[in-house]
Design an enzyme around this catalytic site. Structure first.
Site, PDB file in Angstrom:
ATOM      1  N   LYS A   1      49.147  47.041  35.072  1.00  0.00           N
ATOM      2  CA  LYS A   1      49.672  46.261  36.195  1.00  0.00           C
ATOM      3  C   LYS A   1      49.684  44.813  35.755  1.00  0.00           C
ATOM      4  CE  LYS A   1      47.519  45.060  40.231  1.00  0.00           C
ATOM      5  NZ  LYS A   1      47.137  45.126  41.665  1.00  0.00           N
TER       6      LYS A   1
ATOM      7  N   ARG B   1      46.080  50.873  47.599  1.00  0.00           N
ATOM      8  CA  ARG B   1      44.998  51.381  46.729  1.00  0.00           C
ATOM      9  C   ARG B   1      43.683  50.668  47.023  1.00  0.00           C
ATOM     10  NH1 ARG B   1      42.837  46.921  43.928  1.00  0.00           N
ATOM     11  NH2 ARG B   1      43.707  46.655  41.850  1.00  0.00           N
TER      12      ARG B   1
ATOM     13  N   GLN C   1      45.557  41.921  53.538  1.00  0.00           N
ATOM     14  CA  GLN C   1      44.966  43.234  53.208  1.00  0.00           C
ATOM     15  C   GLN C   1      44.276  43.891  54.403  1.00  0.00           C
ATOM     16  OE1 GLN C   1      44.890  44.618  50.022  1.00  0.00           O
ATOM     17  NE2 GLN C   1      45.984  42.900  49.126  1.00  0.00           N
TER      18      GLN C   1
ATOM     19  N   GLY D   1      36.684  41.759  49.006  1.00  0.00           N
ATOM     20  CA  GLY D   1      37.395  40.514  48.696  1.00  0.00           C
ATOM     21  C   GLY D   1      37.015  39.897  47.369  1.00  0.00           C
ATOM     22  N   THR D   2      35.765  40.131  46.920  1.00  0.00           N
ATOM     23  CA  THR D   2      35.276  39.452  45.718  1.00  0.00           C
ATOM     24  C   THR D   2      35.807  40.117  44.451  1.00  0.00           C
ATOM     25  OG1 THR D   2      33.319  38.750  46.903  1.00  0.00           O
ATOM     26  CG2 THR D   2      33.184  38.697  44.513  1.00  0.00           C
TER      27      THR D   2
HETATM   28  P1  NAD Z   1      45.052  36.567  52.471  1.00  0.00           P
HETATM   29  O1  NAD Z   1      45.290  35.239  51.835  1.00  0.00           O
HETATM   30  O2  NAD Z   1      46.140  37.209  53.239  1.00  0.00           O
HETATM   31  O3  NAD Z   1      43.765  36.491  53.429  1.00  0.00           O
HETATM   32  C1  NAD Z   1      42.626  35.776  53.037  1.00  0.00           C
HETATM   33  C2  NAD Z   1      41.510  36.053  54.023  1.00  0.00           C
HETATM   34  O4  NAD Z   1      40.374  35.289  53.637  1.00  0.00           O
HETATM   35  C3  NAD Z   1      41.855  35.613  55.430  1.00  0.00           C
HETATM   36  O5  NAD Z   1      41.182  36.474  56.325  1.00  0.00           O
HETATM   37  C4  NAD Z   1      41.300  34.196  55.482  1.00  0.00           C
HETATM   38  O6  NAD Z   1      41.060  33.761  56.798  1.00  0.00           O
HETATM   39  C5  NAD Z   1      40.030  34.398  54.710  1.00  0.00           C
HETATM   40  N1  NAD Z   1      39.493  33.171  54.124  1.00  0.00           N
HETATM   41  C6  NAD Z   1      40.154  32.215  53.449  1.00  0.00           C
HETATM   42  N2  NAD Z   1      39.296  31.254  53.053  1.00  0.00           N
HETATM   43  C7  NAD Z   1      38.067  31.623  53.491  1.00  0.00           C
HETATM   44  C8  NAD Z   1      36.776  31.056  53.385  1.00  0.00           C
HETATM   45  N3  NAD Z   1      36.566  29.897  52.752  1.00  0.00           N
HETATM   46  N4  NAD Z   1      35.742  31.721  53.938  1.00  0.00           N
HETATM   47  C9  NAD Z   1      35.937  32.893  54.566  1.00  0.00           C
HETATM   48  N5  NAD Z   1      37.132  33.490  54.684  1.00  0.00           N
HETATM   49  C10 NAD Z   1      38.191  32.852  54.150  1.00  0.00           C
HETATM   50  O7  NAD Z   1      44.545  37.498  51.292  1.00  0.00           O
HETATM   51  P2  NAD Z   1      44.505  39.097  51.244  1.00  0.00           P
HETATM   52  O8  NAD Z   1      45.709  39.576  50.519  1.00  0.00           O
HETATM   53  O9  NAD Z   1      44.197  39.655  52.579  1.00  0.00           O
HETATM   54  O10 NAD Z   1      43.266  39.315  50.255  1.00  0.00           O
HETATM   55  C11 NAD Z   1      41.945  39.028  50.691  1.00  0.00           C
HETATM   56  C12 NAD Z   1      41.035  38.985  49.492  1.00  0.00           C
HETATM   57  O11 NAD Z   1      40.979  40.267  48.870  1.00  0.00           O
HETATM   58  C13 NAD Z   1      41.460  38.012  48.407  1.00  0.00           C
HETATM   59  O12 NAD Z   1      40.330  37.304  47.975  1.00  0.00           O
HETATM   60  C14 NAD Z   1      41.989  38.897  47.292  1.00  0.00           C
HETATM   61  O13 NAD Z   1      41.817  38.310  46.021  1.00  0.00           O
HETATM   62  C15 NAD Z   1      41.110  40.120  47.468  1.00  0.00           C
HETATM   63  N6  NAD Z   1      41.681  41.369  46.952  1.00  0.00           N
HETATM   64  C16 NAD Z   1      40.808  42.253  46.405  1.00  0.00           C
HETATM   65  C17 NAD Z   1      41.290  43.454  45.921  1.00  0.00           C
HETATM   66  C18 NAD Z   1      40.332  44.449  45.335  1.00  0.00           C
HETATM   67  O14 NAD Z   1      40.772  45.457  44.790  1.00  0.00           O
HETATM   68  N7  NAD Z   1      39.055  44.260  45.464  1.00  0.00           N
HETATM   69  C19 NAD Z   1      42.655  43.753  45.991  1.00  0.00           C
HETATM   70  C20 NAD Z   1      43.509  42.846  46.592  1.00  0.00           C
HETATM   71  C21 NAD Z   1      43.005  41.642  47.083  1.00  0.00           C
END
Ligand code: NAD
Length: 330
Positions: free
Chosen positions: A76, A119, A147, A229-230
């Protein structure tokens, strides 16, 4: 000349077609199978490349691997372009490229944006299926971004949840998630983080936070937390000390301790690598999962390339079988 798939050339599966063919249950099975294969060492992820390219504030990289059980090989490619939103595009951009493991020939190009969300949601759903208490009733959502709606839809299929509680850093985004809960027929309440922990039996964190949002002492016995998220060095969603009182699971150990939620607890010497169990071991029955109703379980879902390849391969097969793929030859 036979009319085999090979003869048609490289298949192209668009984002729209991915949305049409790829359901949550197919994604769940694909992700569960690949976690199982990773724990058996029949599937492995190659080292991840992720670089700031010095243009458009973009982060760009590759995640790749090979699943010998599923015979899926590929990568990817993509990343994060923060300025995209002003151009009417998604900030996260990705494309999956699949190769024939027997010959190395390019096999398929598959849109990766929708599949990444599906996924990732399947990953937390697999953790809930294997680690949450069977009688979990309240789902806590920390995060209400792109997400989060995928996470919510996948999670509610794993337990008989009766209510959703939510906290988000940007309160203005909460109505998007509330609308999905309503659609699913679930009461929804916007609460503080502490109140969320007091109510929730299962918590999903899906934010871009760089500091703990959930304190150790807020989490009640028996809770399952999926930290989703991390996925980068420096990010954090829960108190590192929480991991000292929880049973900790992950998709992949190497990513967990470097870019995942356990990076802080391991770096601070609060837990050791050997305290973290790959969830594939639980799926395969080689290590125990939850062993009591009081235990707190934490799943660190860092997101591995093999998950992307697994769902992309299923999407390509389904699209080809349904006549929805297009083809080209190099
Ligand atoms: P997004 O930008 O649509 O949403 C971000 C979220 O984080 C929102 O709810 C926002 O309010 C919150 N946020 C932003 N800054 C913040 C802070 N300082 N403190 C607390 N919350 C905060 O992003 P998304 O597409 O929903 O992705 C969310 C997270 O998941 C991202 O960090 C992304 O990198 C991660 N992610 C992880 C995987 C995985 O496989 N683990 C896959 C995709 C995305």
């Amino acid at each position: 000349m036979s009319d085999s798939k090979q003869d048609k050339g490289v298949s192209v599966v668009s984002e729209t077609v991915c949305q049409e063919v790829m359901g949550r249950s197919d994604a769940f099975t694909a992700v569960e199978n690949v976690f199982s294969a990773m724990a058996k060492d029949t599937a492995y992820n190659f080292p991840v490349i992720r670089e700031a390219i010095g243009h458009a504030d973009a982060l760009y990289g590759f995640k790749s691997g090979f699943d010998r059980d599923g015979m899926v090989l590929g990568l990817k490619s993509g990343g994060y372009w923060p300025g995209n939103i002003e151009k009417g595009l998604t900030n996260h951009q990705s494309t999956v490229i699949l190769f024939d493991p027997d010959t190395g020939k390019l096999k398929s190009l598959v849109g990766g944006n929708y599949l990444t969300a599906v996924r990732t949601a399947a990953s937390s759903a697999v953790s809930i299926a294997h680690l949450a208490r069977k009688d979990a009733k309240v789902l806590g959502m920390v995060g209400a971004g792109h997400q989060s709606t995928f996470q919510l839809r996948a999670a509610v299929e794993q337990r008989d949840f009766e209510k959703v509680v939510c906290w988000n850093f940007h309160p203005e985004h909460i109505p998007n998630l509330e609308a999905v809960a309503k659609e699913l027929g679930l009461p929804f309440e916007s609460v503080t983080r502490e109140e969320l922990c007091a109510q929730a039996d299962v918590i999903i964190t899906i934010t871009s936070a760089f500091e703990a949002l959930i304190e150790k002492d807020w989490v009640k016995p028996g809770t399952h937390i999926a930290c989703m998220g991390t996925d980068t060095k420096g990010k954090q969603e829960v108190d590192a000390k929480l991991l000292t009182v929880a049973k900790v699971f992950t998709d992949e150990l190497a990513q967990s301790i470097t870019i995942g939620e356990t990076q802080h607890a391991v770096a601070q010497g609060l837990i050791k690598e050997s305290d973290i169990t790959p969830i594939g071991e639980v799926i395969n029955g080689t290590k125990p999962g939850r062993t009591s109703a009081e235990e707190i379980t934490v799943f660190d879902g860092t997101g591995v390339g093999l998950q992307d390849l697994a769902v992309a391969s299923v999407a390509a097969d389904l699209a080809e079988a349904k006549g929805l793929a297009t083809y080209f030859n190099l």
